[in-house]
Design a protein around this motif. Structure first.
Motif, PDB file in Angstrom:
ATOM      1  N   ASN B  48      -6.740  69.051  47.857  1.00 21.61           N
ATOM      2  CA  ASN B  48      -6.313  68.259  49.002  1.00 21.61           C
ATOM      3  C   ASN B  48      -7.509  68.275  49.954  1.00 21.61           C
ATOM      4  O   ASN B  48      -8.136  69.315  50.138  1.00 21.61           O
ATOM      5  CB  ASN B  48      -5.073  68.905  49.640  1.00 21.61           C
ATOM      6  N   LEU B  58      -7.715  55.224  49.596  1.00 17.82           N
ATOM      7  CA  LEU B  58      -6.901  55.658  48.459  1.00 17.82           C
ATOM      8  C   LEU B  58      -6.456  54.378  47.757  1.00 17.82           C
ATOM      9  O   LEU B  58      -5.798  53.529  48.371  1.00 17.82           O
ATOM     10  CB  LEU B  58      -5.710  56.450  48.976  1.00 17.82           C
ATOM     11  N   GLU B  79      -6.064  63.913  52.860  1.00 18.18           N
ATOM     12  CA  GLU B  79      -5.819  62.881  51.845  1.00 18.18           C
ATOM     13  C   GLU B  79      -6.062  63.417  50.451  1.00 18.18           C
ATOM     14  O   GLU B  79      -6.964  64.227  50.229  1.00 18.18           O
ATOM     15  CB  GLU B  79      -6.710  61.652  52.110  1.00 18.18           C
ATOM     16  N   PHE B  82      -1.332  62.825  46.241  1.00 15.77           N
ATOM     17  CA  PHE B  82      -0.422  63.952  46.462  1.00 15.77           C
ATOM     18  C   PHE B  82       0.481  64.226  45.263  1.00 15.77           C
ATOM     19  O   PHE B  82       0.773  65.378  44.960  1.00 15.77           O
ATOM     20  CB  PHE B  82       0.423  63.739  47.724  1.00 15.77           C
ATOM     21  N   GLN B  83       0.918  63.169  44.597  1.00 16.67           N
ATOM     22  CA  GLN B  83       1.779  63.393  43.436  1.00 16.67           C
ATOM     23  C   GLN B  83       1.024  64.190  42.369  1.00 16.67           C
ATOM     24  O   GLN B  83       1.531  65.179  41.833  1.00 16.67           O
ATOM     25  CB  GLN B  83       2.279  62.072  42.854  1.00 16.67           C
ATOM     26  N   TYR B  86       0.152  67.856  43.694  1.00 14.92           N
ATOM     27  CA  TYR B  86       1.294  68.742  43.873  1.00 14.92           C
ATOM     28  C   TYR B  86       2.028  69.014  42.570  1.00 14.92           C
ATOM     29  O   TYR B  86       2.562  70.083  42.361  1.00 14.92           O
ATOM     30  CB  TYR B  86       2.230  68.113  44.901  1.00 14.92           C
ATOM     31  N   LYS B  87       2.092  67.998  41.707  1.00 21.52           N
ATOM     32  CA  LYS B  87       2.794  68.169  40.435  1.00 21.52           C
ATOM     33  C   LYS B  87       1.829  68.501  39.290  1.00 21.52           C
ATOM     34  O   LYS B  87       2.232  68.549  38.128  1.00 21.52           O
ATOM     35  CB  LYS B  87       3.618  66.918  40.125  1.00 21.52           C
ATOM     36  N   LEU B  93      -4.141  57.403  41.136  1.00 23.28           N
ATOM     37  CA  LEU B  93      -4.860  56.728  42.223  1.00 23.28           C
ATOM     38  C   LEU B  93      -6.313  57.171  42.192  1.00 23.28           C
ATOM     39  O   LEU B  93      -6.648  58.171  41.559  1.00 23.28           O
ATOM     40  CB  LEU B  93      -4.247  57.120  43.570  1.00 23.28           C
ATOM     41  N   ALA B 129       3.543  67.244  56.642  1.00 27.81           N
ATOM     42  CA  ALA B 129       4.270  66.568  55.567  1.00 27.81           C
ATOM     43  C   ALA B 129       5.298  65.601  56.154  1.00 27.81           C
ATOM     44  O   ALA B 129       5.465  64.473  55.669  1.00 27.81           O
ATOM     45  CB  ALA B 129       4.952  67.588  54.656  1.00 27.81           C
TER      46      ALA B 129
END
Lengths: 187, 187
Positions: B48, B58, B79, B82-83, B86-87, B93, B129
């Motif tokens: 991040n 982005l 920025e 994030f998907q 985090y996952k 992207l 968040a």
């Protein structure tokens, strides 16, 4: 019915009986009939709602009076006009029952109190906030995908049980197409 | 340059010198030239990014190869994809420099470690968040607003300093209109 909230929170953080007893005392139970409003545009937004049972739609009405669906919420989802709730401004969205709905309500002061008292609850809400943010960003990206058919397909894959319950006219309003366009799609 | 991160965090939670010393040791400094990629579609997303200086876009590229701008980030913004971050999945992207850019990078394990060690940092990230979620939801709502002129106006009001720096062709890609349509608007 508060057991449902406990199971939901414990998917992310474990709680002792005493902790949950205390936490759950901050939540207020409310019951609404189909078509009733939990939030009306222009009103204050005192609560974030945890859905125990039922189905809600979060609606934005544009200047021309056209209704757009920002999102749906069903069992174990949290929903509110987050901007209005969190920044303590008036609602720019409305939240309405698509089915008879039961919720647990948490007001902002109590939310803040709980987060201060229980750092692990703050961790729980952080996970939820990230998931909410990622979903919202995926929705933005989906709107950039070519083809309504592809977007409809993504929606069905992501939320199969939701799609079963949402009337086609509301799905159309969510996808930003007419009811006729949607019914021409065979996915 | 880490002072900038401290000032940024302390807008939400106060930190002692020792705390900040420890926290900042988890961040890695990196510097990129205009047009360089921080994230490329299909790659892993280890970081991040906190932007110290510069401007990022982005980008989502749809199946037809058309570029859409999901968001911009400049000084003091966070920025990433994030998907994917985090996952721990592959990037869908890309993140690219619009200007020469300097960032502080935080990897997911270190982020989790910091949150466990410092509940107040978890509070900081929760605030961020929520703000990210609210902004994403506002973007969805804005796309439902009638009229590109109104949407452009909202963007200028919300991010006046950003708009000054972003080339018109990128603003058009963000708003989902052609460069020609955008230049016909006098807001």
């Amino acid at each position: 019915m508060k057991d449902q909230l406990r199971t939901h929170i414990e998917k992310i953080v474990p709680l002792s009986d005493e902790e949950f007893e205390h936490i759950s005392s901050f939540f207020i139970y409310k019951k609404y009939k189909k078509h009733q409003f939990l939030i009306q545009e222009g009103d204050a937004v005192p609560y974030n709602y945890f859905v125990l049972k039922g189905l809600l739609k979060l609606v934005y009405t544009n200047d021309a009076g056209k209704e757009h669906i920002v999102g749906f919420a069903m069992e174990d989802w949290w929903e509110t006009d987050f901007q209005a709730y969190y920044k303590e401004t008036k609602a720019s969205l409305s939240l309405e029952c698509v089915e008879d709905t039961e919720v647990l309500c948490l007001n902002l002061d109590d939310y803040r109190k709980l987060c201060r008292e229980f750092p692990k609850l703050e961790h729980f809400f952080l996970e939820k906030a990230y998931m909410g943010f990622i979903s919202a960003q995926q929705r933005i990206i989906s709107s950039m995908t070519d083809g309504i058919k592809e977007r409809y397909k993504q929606l069905i894959e992501k939320y199969p049980s939701l799609i079963q319950r949402v009337p086609k006219s509301l799905l159309a309003a969510y996808l930003g197409v007419s009811r006729e366009t949607l019914s021409r799609l065979s996915v």
